[in-house]
Design an enzyme around this catalytic site. Sequence first.
Site, PDB file in Angstrom:
ATOM      1  N   GLY A  56      34.486  44.070  57.657  1.00 17.01           N
ATOM      2  CA  GLY A  56      35.681  44.053  56.826  1.00 17.01           C
ATOM      3  C   GLY A  56      35.947  42.653  56.287  1.00 17.01           C
TER       4      GLY A  56
ATOM      5  N   GLY B 253      40.232  33.602  46.261  1.00 15.05           N
ATOM      6  CA  GLY B 253      39.493  34.654  46.961  1.00 15.05           C
ATOM      7  C   GLY B 253      38.747  35.609  46.044  1.00 15.05           C
ATOM      8  CD  GLU B 254      36.862  35.767  40.096  1.00 23.46           C
ATOM      9  OE1 GLU B 254      35.994  36.231  39.328  1.00 23.46           O
ATOM     10  OE2 GLU B 254      37.663  34.878  39.766  1.00 23.46           O
TER      11      GLU B 254
ATOM     12  NE  ARG C  38      38.809  35.843  50.988  1.00 24.75           N
ATOM     13  CZ  ARG C  38      39.143  34.611  50.616  1.00 24.75           C
ATOM     14  NH1 ARG C  38      38.231  33.644  50.629  1.00 24.75           N
ATOM     15  NH2 ARG C  38      40.369  34.326  50.230  1.00 24.75           N
TER      16      ARG C  38
ATOM     17  CD  GLU D 172      39.955  29.282  47.700  1.00 25.48           C
ATOM     18  OE1 GLU D 172      39.537  30.059  48.560  1.00 25.48           O
ATOM     19  OE2 GLU D 172      39.549  29.281  46.526  1.00 25.48           O
TER      20      GLU D 172
END
Length: 294
Positions: free
Chosen positions: A71, A91-92, A94, A125
């Site tokens: 997950g 988080g692109e 992911r 980030e």
Amino acid sequence: MNDDHSKRRLGRGLAALIGEMDQPVAETVASRVTADRTVPIEFVSRNPRNPRRYFDEDDLQDLASSIRQHGIVQPVVVRSVGTDRYEIIAGERRWRAAQLAGLADIPVILREVDDRTALELAIVENVQRADLNPLEEALGYEQLIAEHGYTQNDLGEIIGKSRSHVANSLRLLKLPEPVRDMLSSGELSAGHARALIPTSDPVSLARSIVAKGMSVRDAERIAQNDIKAQSDPSGAAAGPRPAKDADTLALERTLSDSLGLEVTVNHKASGGHLRIAYRTLEQLEEICRLLERR
């Protein structure tokens, strides 16, 4: 003055938030970072202003395999852009891998921020994770400067880098498109690319550097020879000039990296001169400030 203070506070806040997001996996599992909610993956869209453009397909497939088994360990950071619609802040990668893995829902952390803060968060980030290639990083800085009026000093505080690092990144945008493509693909490093900025034909030199597998030092040497040829195309007036020694070239590189500007050192037995090239009043003022501190 108040605006500058606000930007510094915002920068520290962004760094703290990203620091929290970027904890090791073991701490993340221990709910150091927890999801606010789980949403259908089709409700989440990428941020078209995200500075990161390149995603390695093999890397995405590897992450997708891990996501199928374990997950998504770290939630995707998003903001609301409508009823049950969310745009990615961080988080692109992911999110893309989750799509490949066939997930129907993904965990998210919701942050209500404006366009400027969303872009800053994305840059911080990616820079802290070293996910941006040098050109993507430079384009992100340029976007913040153009759209939100940030100075190089402001950006340095926000991302935790020196002003000279920001200036050196922005210099890469002066390169022609073919060279920028080679930089994006990793064929050229930022050090190679910076050496080509003042040359007469960066594209041809870049192709030669890639074809011959030259080091950064080799690139600096051929770039210096090209610059000398520009200043004396005939080469006949004073005869052939000796190439600069390695120590002088290293000094030029060190000073250029420190200032974020092109520095040329011409030294002879009787003395010499040091030339600092600037293009804007802001750069000149920064040089003056540095000299006044001495």
